[in-house]
Design an enzyme around this catalytic site. Sequence first.
Site, PDB file in Angstrom:
ATOM      1  N   ASP A  37     -18.371  -6.423  52.253  1.00 18.61           N
ATOM      2  CA  ASP A  37     -17.327  -5.542  51.319  1.00 18.61           C
ATOM      3  C   ASP A  37     -17.860  -4.432  51.136  1.00 18.61           C
ATOM      4  O   ASP A  37     -18.934  -3.976  51.527  1.00 18.61           O
ATOM      5  CB  ASP A  37     -17.071  -6.420  50.207  1.00 18.61           C
ATOM      6  CG  ASP A  37     -15.952  -5.703  49.217  1.00 18.61           C
ATOM      7  OD1 ASP A  37     -15.023  -5.286  49.747  1.00 18.61           O
ATOM      8  OD2 ASP A  37     -16.142  -5.815  47.925  1.00 18.61           O
ATOM      9  N   SER A  38     -16.986  -3.593  50.734  1.00 15.66           N
ATOM     10  CA  SER A  38     -17.526  -2.131  50.460  1.00 15.66           C
ATOM     11  C   SER A  38     -18.377  -2.299  49.231  1.00 15.66           C
ATOM     12  O   SER A  38     -19.222  -1.122  48.928  1.00 15.66           O
ATOM     13  CB  SER A  38     -16.191  -1.247  49.974  1.00 15.66           C
ATOM     14  OG  SER A  38     -15.508  -1.788  48.862  1.00 15.66           O
ATOM     15  N   CYS A  94     -13.149  -8.359  52.140  1.00 15.51           N
ATOM     16  CA  CYS A  94     -12.420  -7.056  51.791  1.00 15.51           C
ATOM     17  C   CYS A  94     -10.955  -7.081  52.233  1.00 15.51           C
ATOM     18  O   CYS A  94     -11.022  -6.936  53.650  1.00 15.51           O
ATOM     19  CB  CYS A  94     -13.509  -5.866  52.304  1.00 15.51           C
ATOM     20  SG  CYS A  94     -12.597  -4.276  51.965  1.00 15.51           S
ATOM     21  N   GLU A 142     -16.243  -2.161  39.225  1.00 17.00           N
ATOM     22  CA  GLU A 142     -17.765  -1.854  39.752  1.00 17.00           C
ATOM     23  C   GLU A 142     -18.410  -1.436  38.580  1.00 17.00           C
ATOM     24  O   GLU A 142     -19.567  -1.447  38.414  1.00 17.00           O
ATOM     25  CB  GLU A 142     -17.697  -0.747  40.854  1.00 17.00           C
ATOM     26  CG  GLU A 142     -16.997  -0.863  42.104  1.00 17.00           C
ATOM     27  CD  GLU A 142     -18.100  -1.949  42.916  1.00 17.00           C
ATOM     28  OE1 GLU A 142     -19.436  -1.708  42.851  1.00 17.00           O
ATOM     29  OE2 GLU A 142     -17.922  -2.995  43.782  1.00 17.00           O
ATOM     30  N   CYS A 196      -7.392  -7.916  46.659  1.00 14.62           N
ATOM     31  CA  CYS A 196      -8.228  -6.959  46.872  1.00 14.62           C
ATOM     32  C   CYS A 196      -9.458  -8.239  46.229  1.00 14.62           C
ATOM     33  O   CYS A 196      -9.000  -8.785  45.447  1.00 14.62           O
ATOM     34  CB  CYS A 196      -8.168  -5.874  46.038  1.00 14.62           C
ATOM     35  SG  CYS A 196      -9.680  -5.039  45.781  1.00 14.62           S
ATOM     36  N   HIS A 232     -11.906  -7.704  44.924  1.00 21.49           N
ATOM     37  CA  HIS A 232     -12.376  -7.120  43.488  1.00 21.49           C
ATOM     38  C   HIS A 232     -11.609  -7.924  42.208  1.00 21.49           C
ATOM     39  O   HIS A 232     -12.156  -8.030  41.087  1.00 21.49           O
ATOM     40  CB  HIS A 232     -12.600  -5.714  43.168  1.00 21.49           C
ATOM     41  CG  HIS A 232     -13.589  -4.838  43.806  1.00 21.49           C
ATOM     42  ND1 HIS A 232     -13.724  -4.880  45.238  1.00 21.49           N
ATOM     43  CD2 HIS A 232     -14.827  -4.272  43.202  1.00 21.49           C
ATOM     44  CE1 HIS A 232     -14.781  -4.141  45.585  1.00 21.49           C
ATOM     45  NE2 HIS A 232     -15.377  -3.748  44.397  1.00 21.49           N
TER      46      HIS A 232
END
Length: 274
Positions: free
Chosen positions: A12-13, A75, A156, A188, A190
């Site tokens: 993932d990023s 992701c 994040e 997403c 996240h």
Amino acid sequence: VKTDDRPIGLFDSGIGGLTVLRSLLAALPNESFVYLGDTARLPYGSKSSATIERYLLQNIAFLNKLNVKAIVVACNSASTVLVDGHLSGSFQVPVYNVIEPGAKAALAASVSKRIGVLGTKATVSANSYATCLLREKIPNTVVFQQACPLLVPLVEEGWVDDPLTNLVIHRYLSPLLSEKIDTLILGCTHYPALRGGIGRVAGSGITLIDSAEAIASAIIADIASSTLGASSGRSPLRPALRLMTTDVSSSFTEISARLMHPHVIPALEAVDIA
Ligand code: DGL
């Protein structure tokens, strides 16, 4: 029975893909995993599809060098470049995208077929969920998409249960709620970290589809029906889990530990994928 003890690679990023890793770890206790968080280049969700494709190919090449047996693109923004199939056949191991299983799970869960999608700007503008949802040609399917660029930085930053984050969620969800959706895709990786807040704003009449859970079930099914599975009984020499990032950040370790709870996470390794 033939088995394959090589690890499964994920990327993932940032930390979002850990929500996928957590589901896989719980369901596949004999498997080893290598996780790459491309934190040096985060966010992906605001980049063009050409840039995202370049990152995807580099991350896949990096994981291949670690001798993985399969790659999970944990992701959604990166998964968008896999949905139209122009890259199919170009990889040496199976590469799973997170979008197709999420769309399938949403269609199965929805009664009214009025389906909402939350995602990054890249995911929404690629239209990948709408493509996957509409190509099944189920009568009355309507898709409402909302880009939520502020949510990834909030996760994040670890602000997962914060009044400010809840306000942002409210702002992003309002247009979808007025469309009377009955199912909402957390498009997403996240966003499962914000599941509590999103669920409260959406209300009990809306089913949340966690793309992390949906892809985990797809992989579990594949492993069960193939020779991709690891042998049971882990060798002490085989590390069960490696976590790598392309940039070192102090908050990453703490937030990762929180997201992965109750799994214990190893020390983060800093890597250079270029
Ligand atoms: N977790 C990524 C996704 O699922 C997005 C994070 C980013 O924008 O970098 O789309």
